[in-house]
Design a protein around this motif. Structure first.
Motif, PDB file in Angstrom:
ATOM      1  N   PHE A  69     -34.049 -11.035   8.840  1.00  0.00           N
ATOM      2  CA  PHE A  69     -35.580 -11.208   8.923  1.00  0.00           C
ATOM      3  C   PHE A  69     -35.608 -12.305   9.223  1.00  0.00           C
ATOM      4  N   ASN A  70     -35.413 -13.192   8.007  1.00  0.00           N
ATOM      5  CA  ASN A  70     -36.188 -13.972   8.040  1.00  0.00           C
ATOM      6  C   ASN A  70     -35.002 -15.813   7.589  1.00  0.00           C
ATOM      7  N   TRP A  71     -34.657 -15.251   8.195  1.00  0.00           N
ATOM      8  CA  TRP A  71     -33.571 -16.739   9.118  1.00  0.00           C
ATOM      9  C   TRP A  71     -33.368 -16.910  10.461  1.00  0.00           C
ATOM     10  N   PRO A  72     -34.449 -17.197  11.210  1.00  0.00           N
ATOM     11  CA  PRO A  72     -34.180 -17.663  12.895  1.00  0.00           C
ATOM     12  C   PRO A  72     -33.234 -17.948  13.029  1.00  0.00           C
ATOM     13  N   TRP A  73     -32.063 -18.616  12.562  1.00  0.00           N
ATOM     14  CA  TRP A  73     -30.522 -18.980  13.375  1.00  0.00           C
ATOM     15  C   TRP A  73     -29.929 -17.237  12.857  1.00  0.00           C
ATOM     16  N   TYR A  74     -30.046 -17.017  12.463  1.00  0.00           N
ATOM     17  CA  TYR A  74     -29.096 -15.531  12.527  1.00  0.00           C
ATOM     18  C   TYR A  74     -29.796 -14.699  13.530  1.00  0.00           C
ATOM     19  N   GLY A  75     -31.010 -14.428  13.992  1.00  0.00           N
ATOM     20  CA  GLY A  75     -31.885 -13.817  15.258  1.00  0.00           C
ATOM     21  C   GLY A  75     -31.264 -14.513  16.048  1.00  0.00           C
ATOM     22  N   GLN A  76     -30.714 -15.337  15.821  1.00  0.00           N
ATOM     23  CA  GLN A  76     -30.414 -16.674  17.456  1.00  0.00           C
ATOM     24  C   GLN A  76     -29.275 -15.717  17.714  1.00  0.00           C
ATOM     25  N   LEU A  77     -28.156 -16.479  16.741  1.00  0.00           N
ATOM     26  CA  LEU A  77     -26.690 -15.493  16.845  1.00  0.00           C
ATOM     27  C   LEU A  77     -26.584 -14.385  17.093  1.00  0.00           C
ATOM     28  N   VAL A  78     -27.509 -13.153  16.888  1.00  0.00           N
ATOM     29  CA  VAL A  78     -27.241 -11.659  16.453  1.00  0.00           C
ATOM     30  C   VAL A  78     -27.883 -11.974  17.992  1.00  0.00           C
TER      31      VAL A  78
ATOM     32  N   GLY B 231     -19.567 -21.530  18.453  1.00  0.00           N
ATOM     33  CA  GLY B 231     -18.454 -20.385  18.623  1.00  0.00           C
ATOM     34  C   GLY B 231     -19.280 -18.950  19.545  1.00  0.00           C
ATOM     35  N   ARG B 232     -18.245 -17.844  19.858  1.00  0.00           N
ATOM     36  CA  ARG B 232     -18.936 -16.652  20.532  1.00  0.00           C
ATOM     37  C   ARG B 232     -19.641 -15.605  19.516  1.00  0.00           C
ATOM     38  N   SER B 233     -20.598 -15.185  19.632  1.00  0.00           N
ATOM     39  CA  SER B 233     -21.229 -13.987  19.492  1.00  0.00           C
ATOM     40  C   SER B 233     -20.919 -12.859  20.847  1.00  0.00           C
ATOM     41  N   PHE B 234     -21.193 -12.017  19.621  1.00  0.00           N
ATOM     42  CA  PHE B 234     -20.645 -10.120  20.692  1.00  0.00           C
ATOM     43  C   PHE B 234     -21.418  -9.356  19.719  1.00  0.00           C
ATOM     44  N   TYR B 235     -23.131  -8.482  20.673  1.00  0.00           N
ATOM     45  CA  TYR B 235     -23.325  -7.456  19.772  1.00  0.00           C
ATOM     46  C   TYR B 235     -23.343  -6.222  20.539  1.00  0.00           C
ATOM     47  N   THR B 236     -23.429  -5.022  19.631  1.00  0.00           N
ATOM     48  CA  THR B 236     -23.416  -3.967  20.445  1.00  0.00           C
ATOM     49  C   THR B 236     -24.580  -1.926  19.747  1.00  0.00           C
ATOM     50  N   GLY B 237     -25.163  -2.188  20.566  1.00  0.00           N
ATOM     51  CA  GLY B 237     -26.028  -1.374  19.103  1.00  0.00           C
ATOM     52  C   GLY B 237     -25.306  -0.378  18.799  1.00  0.00           C
TER      53      GLY B 237
ATOM     54  N   ALA C  47     -17.554 -24.850  13.652  1.00  0.00           N
ATOM     55  CA  ALA C  47     -16.498 -25.023  13.955  1.00  0.00           C
ATOM     56  C   ALA C  47     -15.428 -24.077  14.904  1.00  0.00           C
ATOM     57  N   GLY C  48     -16.464 -23.330  15.637  1.00  0.00           N
ATOM     58  CA  GLY C  48     -16.014 -22.890  16.890  1.00  0.00           C
ATOM     59  C   GLY C  48     -15.807 -20.489  16.416  1.00  0.00           C
ATOM     60  N   ASN C  49     -15.908 -20.653  15.452  1.00  0.00           N
ATOM     61  CA  ASN C  49     -15.548 -19.219  15.288  1.00  0.00           C
ATOM     62  C   ASN C  49     -16.135 -18.017  16.030  1.00  0.00           C
ATOM     63  N   GLY C  50     -16.053 -16.964  15.749  1.00  0.00           N
ATOM     64  CA  GLY C  50     -17.139 -15.836  16.259  1.00  0.00           C
ATOM     65  C   GLY C  50     -17.837 -15.116  15.266  1.00  0.00           C
ATOM     66  N   TYR C  51     -18.264 -14.578  16.248  1.00  0.00           N
ATOM     67  CA  TYR C  51     -19.163 -13.287  15.387  1.00  0.00           C
ATOM     68  C   TYR C  51     -19.602 -11.801  15.954  1.00  0.00           C
ATOM     69  N   VAL C  52     -19.334 -10.665  15.234  1.00  0.00           N
ATOM     70  CA  VAL C  52     -19.326  -9.999  15.978  1.00  0.00           C
ATOM     71  C   VAL C  52     -20.323  -8.749  15.056  1.00  0.00           C
ATOM     72  N   GLY C  53     -21.633  -7.926  15.957  1.00  0.00           N
ATOM     73  CA  GLY C  53     -21.838  -7.352  14.935  1.00  0.00           C
ATOM     74  C   GLY C  53     -22.352  -5.971  15.635  1.00  0.00           C
ATOM     75  N   ILE C  54     -22.278  -5.006  14.725  1.00  0.00           N
ATOM     76  CA  ILE C  54     -22.218  -3.316  15.179  1.00  0.00           C
ATOM     77  C   ILE C  54     -23.367  -3.130  14.643  1.00  0.00           C
ATOM     78  N   HIS C  55     -24.164  -2.365  15.739  1.00  0.00           N
ATOM     79  CA  HIS C  55     -25.417  -1.317  15.111  1.00  0.00           C
ATOM     80  C   HIS C  55     -26.424  -2.184  14.362  1.00  0.00           C
ATOM     81  N   ALA C  56     -26.685  -1.599  13.357  1.00  0.00           N
ATOM     82  CA  ALA C  56     -27.518  -2.453  12.576  1.00  0.00           C
ATOM     83  C   ALA C  56     -27.617  -3.637  12.116  1.00  0.00           C
ATOM     84  N   ALA C  57     -26.195  -4.581  12.204  1.00  0.00           N
ATOM     85  CA  ALA C  57     -26.354  -6.073  12.101  1.00  0.00           C
ATOM     86  C   ALA C  57     -27.459  -6.675  12.669  1.00  0.00           C
ATOM     87  N   SER C  58     -28.183  -6.019  13.515  1.00  0.00           N
ATOM     88  CA  SER C  58     -29.068  -6.617  14.154  1.00  0.00           C
ATOM     89  C   SER C  58     -30.542  -5.844  12.954  1.00  0.00           C
TER      90      SER C  58
END
Length: 240
Positions: free
Chosen positions: A118-127, A206-212, A103-114
């Motif tokens: 592990f068994n959901w390919p869509w999430y792996g693409q998102l992060v 949507g938009r995605s940002f990740y930092t380790g 729907a155009g919303n956002g995702y931010v992942g910090i550290h262990a968000a990655s």
């Protein structure tokens, strides 16, 4: 005439206040864990909540995955996964989250968000990639590859920071890499010459940002890291 002027001033102030309220963004901070649990989570929640408030961004923290349904997610413009781990969603919750991003919303992942789903390919693409391993906490040399993005524009080209440095697997092609690690500057890195540690992308509407970064409590005291988070959130909220 004075009464009329005063009335018009009140109307103007209320109109601006109402406009601000309508424009205020809302972020759901989520830190559910079913695997390793980071001691830094409580401090991280406090810090990011305060940072968002100072930016006029509303936020709410939960570890209840039941919030991932349409009725609840409709109240938010982005979600921030703060060191989540393991499998954390039901099939229905996955569908609601996916629709939220589409729907155009956002995702931010910090550290262990990655280190999550592990068994959901869509999430792996998102992060953008999955956690693989890490050495001990130590200082490392970060090379900033993009200094125009809101998450990195405050940084110099080289940033020395102490944290737990993730190695990643299944790193998605086409990510916009913000920062990489110089594995020669610390011990135990396993990715070689190309070791991304923060990135962004547009994904599935949507938009995605990740930092380790963000393993230690002390990392959240770093002003540079705080600005890094705020910039990433502003990117996914389309505020920059």
């Amino acid at each position: 005439m004075k009464n009329l002027s005063f009335f018009l001033l009140i109307v103007l102030v209320l109109t601006k206040a109402n406009s601000f309220a309508q424009q205020a963004k809302n972020v759901l901070i989520f830190s559910k864990t079913t695997g390793f649990r980071h001691n830094s989570i409580p401090k991280g929640v406090r810090v990011v909540t305060d940072l968002f408030a100072k930016q006029g961004i509303k936020s709410f923290h939960t570890e209840d995955a039941a919030f991932f349904c349409q009725d609840s997610l409709n109240n938010y413009d982005a979600v921030l996964f703060l060191s989540t781990t393991g499998d954390i969603f039901t099939t229905e919750q996955k569908a609601a989250f996916q629709a939220f991003i589409q729907a155009g919303n956002g995702y931010v992942g910090i550290h262990a968000a990655s280190d999550t789903e592990f068994n959901w390919p869509w999430y792996g693409q998102l992060v953008g990639g999955y956690f693989s391993s890490h050495p001990s906490v130590q200082e490392a040399k970060i090379e900033v590859q993009n200094r125009k993005h809101p998450a990195t524009k405050h940084l110099q080209r080289v940033w020395f920071h102490k944290d737990e440095w993730y190695d990643f697997k299944d790193v998605k092609e086409g990510l916009n890499i913000l920062m990489t690690l110089d594995e020669g500057s610390y011990k135990g890195g396993k990715m070689g010459k190309f070791h991304p540690i923060a990135w962004f992308q547009e994904f599935d509407g949507g938009r995605s940002f990740y930092t380790g970064l963000g393993h230690t409590e002390e990392s959240f005291d770093s002003i540079d890291f705080q600005k890094h988070i705020v910039g990433g959130v502003k990117y996914v909220l389309k505020l920059n």
